[in-house]
Design a protein around this motif. Structure first.
Motif, PDB file in Angstrom:
ATOM      1  N   LYS A 145      36.045   0.987  -3.065  1.00  0.00           N
ATOM      2  CA  LYS A 145      35.501   1.940  -2.093  1.00  0.00           C
ATOM      3  C   LYS A 145      36.555   2.950  -1.663  1.00  0.00           C
ATOM      4  CE  LYS A 145      32.781   2.303   2.116  1.00  0.00           C
ATOM      5  NZ  LYS A 145      33.419   3.581   2.439  1.00  0.00           N
TER       6      LYS A 145
ATOM      7  N   THR B  19      39.067   4.039  -3.371  1.00  0.00           N
ATOM      8  CA  THR B  19      39.274   4.993  -4.460  1.00  0.00           C
ATOM      9  C   THR B  19      38.175   6.038  -4.478  1.00  0.00           C
ATOM     10  OG1 THR B  19      40.395   3.310  -5.797  1.00  0.00           O
ATOM     11  CG2 THR B  19      39.531   5.212  -6.960  1.00  0.00           C
ATOM     12  N   PHE B  20      36.928   5.611  -4.273  1.00  0.00           N
ATOM     13  CA  PHE B  20      35.814   6.554  -4.217  1.00  0.00           C
ATOM     14  C   PHE B  20      36.005   7.514  -3.039  1.00  0.00           C
ATOM     15  CE2 PHE B  20      31.164   6.321  -5.806  1.00  0.00           C
ATOM     16  CZ  PHE B  20      31.108   7.692  -5.904  1.00  0.00           C
ATOM     17  N   ASP B  21      36.399   6.978  -1.884  1.00  0.00           N
ATOM     18  CA  ASP B  21      36.636   7.828  -0.711  1.00  0.00           C
ATOM     19  C   ASP B  21      37.723   8.865  -0.998  1.00  0.00           C
ATOM     20  OD1 ASP B  21      34.763   6.288   0.563  1.00  0.00           O
ATOM     21  OD2 ASP B  21      36.197   5.197   1.825  1.00  0.00           O
TER      22      ASP B  21
ATOM     23  N   LEU C  33      30.876  10.753   3.314  1.00  0.00           N
ATOM     24  CA  LEU C  33      31.416   9.443   3.688  1.00  0.00           C
ATOM     25  C   LEU C  33      30.541   8.728   4.706  1.00  0.00           C
ATOM     26  CD1 LEU C  33      35.227  10.299   3.943  1.00  0.00           C
ATOM     27  CD2 LEU C  33      34.009   9.221   2.042  1.00  0.00           C
TER      28      LEU C  33
ATOM     29  N   TYR D 247      25.608   6.699   0.192  1.00  0.00           N
ATOM     30  CA  TYR D 247      26.949   6.725  -0.391  1.00  0.00           C
ATOM     31  C   TYR D 247      27.702   5.431  -0.083  1.00  0.00           C
ATOM     32  CZ  TYR D 247      31.919   7.481  -0.804  1.00  0.00           C
ATOM     33  OH  TYR D 247      33.241   7.319  -1.114  1.00  0.00           O
ATOM     34  N   GLN D 248      27.552   4.930   1.123  1.00  0.00           N
ATOM     35  CA  GLN D 248      28.253   3.700   1.481  1.00  0.00           C
ATOM     36  C   GLN D 248      27.808   2.525   0.623  1.00  0.00           C
ATOM     37  OE1 GLN D 248      27.583   3.369   5.712  1.00  0.00           O
ATOM     38  NE2 GLN D 248      28.901   5.117   6.198  1.00  0.00           N
TER      39      GLN D 248
ATOM     40  N   SER E 160      29.188   3.309  -3.097  1.00  0.00           N
ATOM     41  CA  SER E 160      30.630   3.122  -3.270  1.00  0.00           C
ATOM     42  C   SER E 160      31.039   1.667  -3.143  1.00  0.00           C
ATOM     43  CB  SER E 160      31.393   3.961  -2.234  1.00  0.00           C
ATOM     44  OG  SER E 160      31.045   3.561  -0.910  1.00  0.00           O
TER      45      SER E 160
ATOM     46  N   THR F  48      30.299   0.856 -10.776  1.00  0.00           N
ATOM     47  CA  THR F  48      31.216   1.632  -9.935  1.00  0.00           C
ATOM     48  C   THR F  48      32.630   1.087 -10.022  1.00  0.00           C
ATOM     49  OG1 THR F  48      29.404   2.122  -8.395  1.00  0.00           O
ATOM     50  CG2 THR F  48      31.633   2.484  -7.594  1.00  0.00           C
ATOM     51  N   GLN F  49      32.784  -0.233 -10.024  1.00  0.00           N
ATOM     52  CA  GLN F  49      34.130  -0.808 -10.075  1.00  0.00           C
ATOM     53  C   GLN F  49      34.846  -0.401 -11.357  1.00  0.00           C
ATOM     54  OE1 GLN F  49      34.651  -5.094 -10.722  1.00  0.00           O
ATOM     55  NE2 GLN F  49      35.966  -5.129  -8.929  1.00  0.00           N
TER      56      GLN F  49
ATOM     57  N   MET G 149      35.756   3.303 -11.186  1.00  0.00           N
ATOM     58  CA  MET G 149      36.875   3.570 -10.281  1.00  0.00           C
ATOM     59  C   MET G 149      38.197   3.071 -10.862  1.00  0.00           C
ATOM     60  SD  MET G 149      35.796   5.379  -7.987  1.00  0.00           S
ATOM     61  CE  MET G 149      34.127   6.008  -7.956  1.00  0.00           C
TER      62      MET G 149
END
Length: 458
Positions: free
Chosen positions: A112, A114-116, A132, A137-138, A141, A147-148, A151
């Motif tokens: 998360k 990294t996404f931020d 954010l 999005y929460q 992420s 996603t993992q 990222m």
């Protein structure tokens, strides 16, 4: 297809080494200044994290400036390197031998965060705050499928662009399939280019009276249907997120493509880590074929947790026969006791029982002071029987170990027959987990030794 040489018929345990053409040379790989990225991949639970950490430590103690990126949530890497915890920032590892001028840093991917960081780096402050704070999005992420892995690719690209380290060792995510690491950027790109995203972007991109007419006729029907499926509030959150992220979608795809090309570059080396088990090596074979199809440089295979034996001249069959002989010795081998009496020449063929020893007066002889009749044959003591039982148990354990070795050897040989071009090194199974730098250093030495733990003969 190359064949393994026959083991030498010398004294002592058989220790066959892999042929030089297929031996994975670890030290030349990690000492080469042209090697900038080493990716440890493979199915889950085969020791990728430990392998990555051991390679990083060995490279650092040979003068490289190394950062190890792990995606393992178990935090074993931090513990083995003497760090309280790892996060999204590389941390210096203390206690290594830095006499050659090397350094070792370690970090654990925070998906998360990294996404931020991507959002904050590629959007203005107002739009970044809107993204954010968006509920969709929460959720995306924190746990969207792929996603993992994506990222991890993003973080690899960030580390490489900083040019602060001359070697990056990547421990790929513990996913169901090792191929997820390669597929994630394409999956996320497909998501961002998908029909649903284009539909959700349409209200923000269509303007004017004609656009409103289109929305009234077509989009109201589409969003109405989506609203019933997703829920009205979730649909609005998704639309808000997509509108805010629209300017960033191209950047995601561009960076994913750049990182993919980085993985194909000559300075990258893939190490496939596997255990000598059927499923793990089947996954490894599939991954080897995929790397070849994608033109990605494969350095070789690390066969981890391989079992060996210092007494492999004693086969499983002979060990089991010896164990059975000991366990049934009172029936087939023991010359004393009732069997000896039944087979004595004096009583053979006679229906009369053996005469008891009597005194001159005709009365039966009494026991001596030790409690045993003076004329009875001595029997095995409890201690002797315990030794026999223990020996038989050890022989059966040895037979199980030899059967395990044979099974691992067959599995390994099936892989090498399928992919004789893949260089390989083997690492012996250890009695416990690695908890410190000394343990990682030992694993590194085993990796570099290129020794085959599996015997070449049954």
């Amino acid at each position: 297809m190359s064949r393994r040489p026959e083991p030498a018929q010398d004294q002592g345990p058989v220790r066959e080494h892999l042929s030089p053409a297929r031996t994975l040379e670890i030290d030349p790989l990690i000492e080469d200044p042209d090697t900038r990225i080493v990716v440890c991949c493979g199915s889950g639970g085969v020791g990728k994290t430990t392998t990555a950490a051991a390679l990083g430590l060995r490279a650092a103690e040979r003068g490289r400036k190394v950062v190890v990126l792990t995606i393992d949530p178990a935090r074993r890497l931090a513990q083995s390197m003497g760090i309280d915890s790892l996060d999204n920032t590389p941390r210096r590892v203390k206690g290594i031998d830095d006499s050659a001028g090397g350094e070792l840093h370690a970090m654990m991917l925070d998906m998360k965060r990294t996404f931020d960081e991507i959002v904050e780096a590629h959007a203005d402050s107002e739009r970044a705050a809107a993204i954010l704070g968006n509920p969709f999005y929460q959720s995306l992420s924190a746990g969207f499928a792929g996603t993992q892995e994506y990222m991890a690719m993003e973080k690899l690209g960030q580390l490489r662009s900083r040019d602060e380290w001359d070697l990056i060792v990547v421990d790929t995510p513990p996913s169901r399939s090792a191929l997820d690491f390669l597929d994630a950027p394409k999956r996320l790109g497909s998501f961002l280019d998908g029909k649903l995203i284009r539909v959700l972007l349409a209200p923000a991109k269509v303007g004017g009276r004609a656009g409103m007419k289109f929305l009234n006729v077509g989009m109201s029907m589409m969003t109405g249907a989506l609203g019933k499926v997703l829920g009205g509030q979730l649909l609005r959150d998704v639309q808000t997120f997509v509108a805010a992220m629209d300017s960033m979608f191209g950047g995601f795809r561009t960076r994913a493509d750049a990182t993919y090309k980085l993985l194909q570059a000559p300075g990258t080396a893939f190490l496939v880590v596997a255990a000598p088990e059927r499923d793990a090596l089947r996954e490894a074979a599939y991954f080897v074929e995929r790397l070849a199809a994608e033109d990605m440089p494969l350095a070789g295979l690390v066969l981890n947790r391989v079992h060996g034996s210092g007494a492999d001249r004693l086969s499983a069959e002979r060990a089991l026969a010896a164990a059975e002989n000991l366990e049934e010795s009172r029936i087939v081998d023991q010359p004393d006791g009732k069997a000896g009496l039944r087979n004595s020449p004096e009583t053979y063929g006679s229906s009369e029982p053996p005469a008891r020893n009597v005194t001159d007066s005709g009365s039966p002889a009494t026991e001596d002071v030790d409690g045993a009749a003076p004329d009875e044959e001595p029997t095995a003591t409890d201690g002797e029987r315990s030794v026999e039982r223990l020996t038989a148990g050890l022989l059966r354990l040895h037979a199980e170990r030899m059967q395990l070795l044979a099974r691992e050897r067959r599995t390994r040989d099936r892989f090498t027959a399928l992919h004789p071009e893949v260089a390989m090194t083997e690492v012996a199974a250890l009695p416990g987990d690695v908890h410190d730098l000394a343990g990682l250093r030992d694993i590194g030495e085993r990796l570099a030794a290129g020794r085959a733990e599996l015997s070449g003969t049954p």
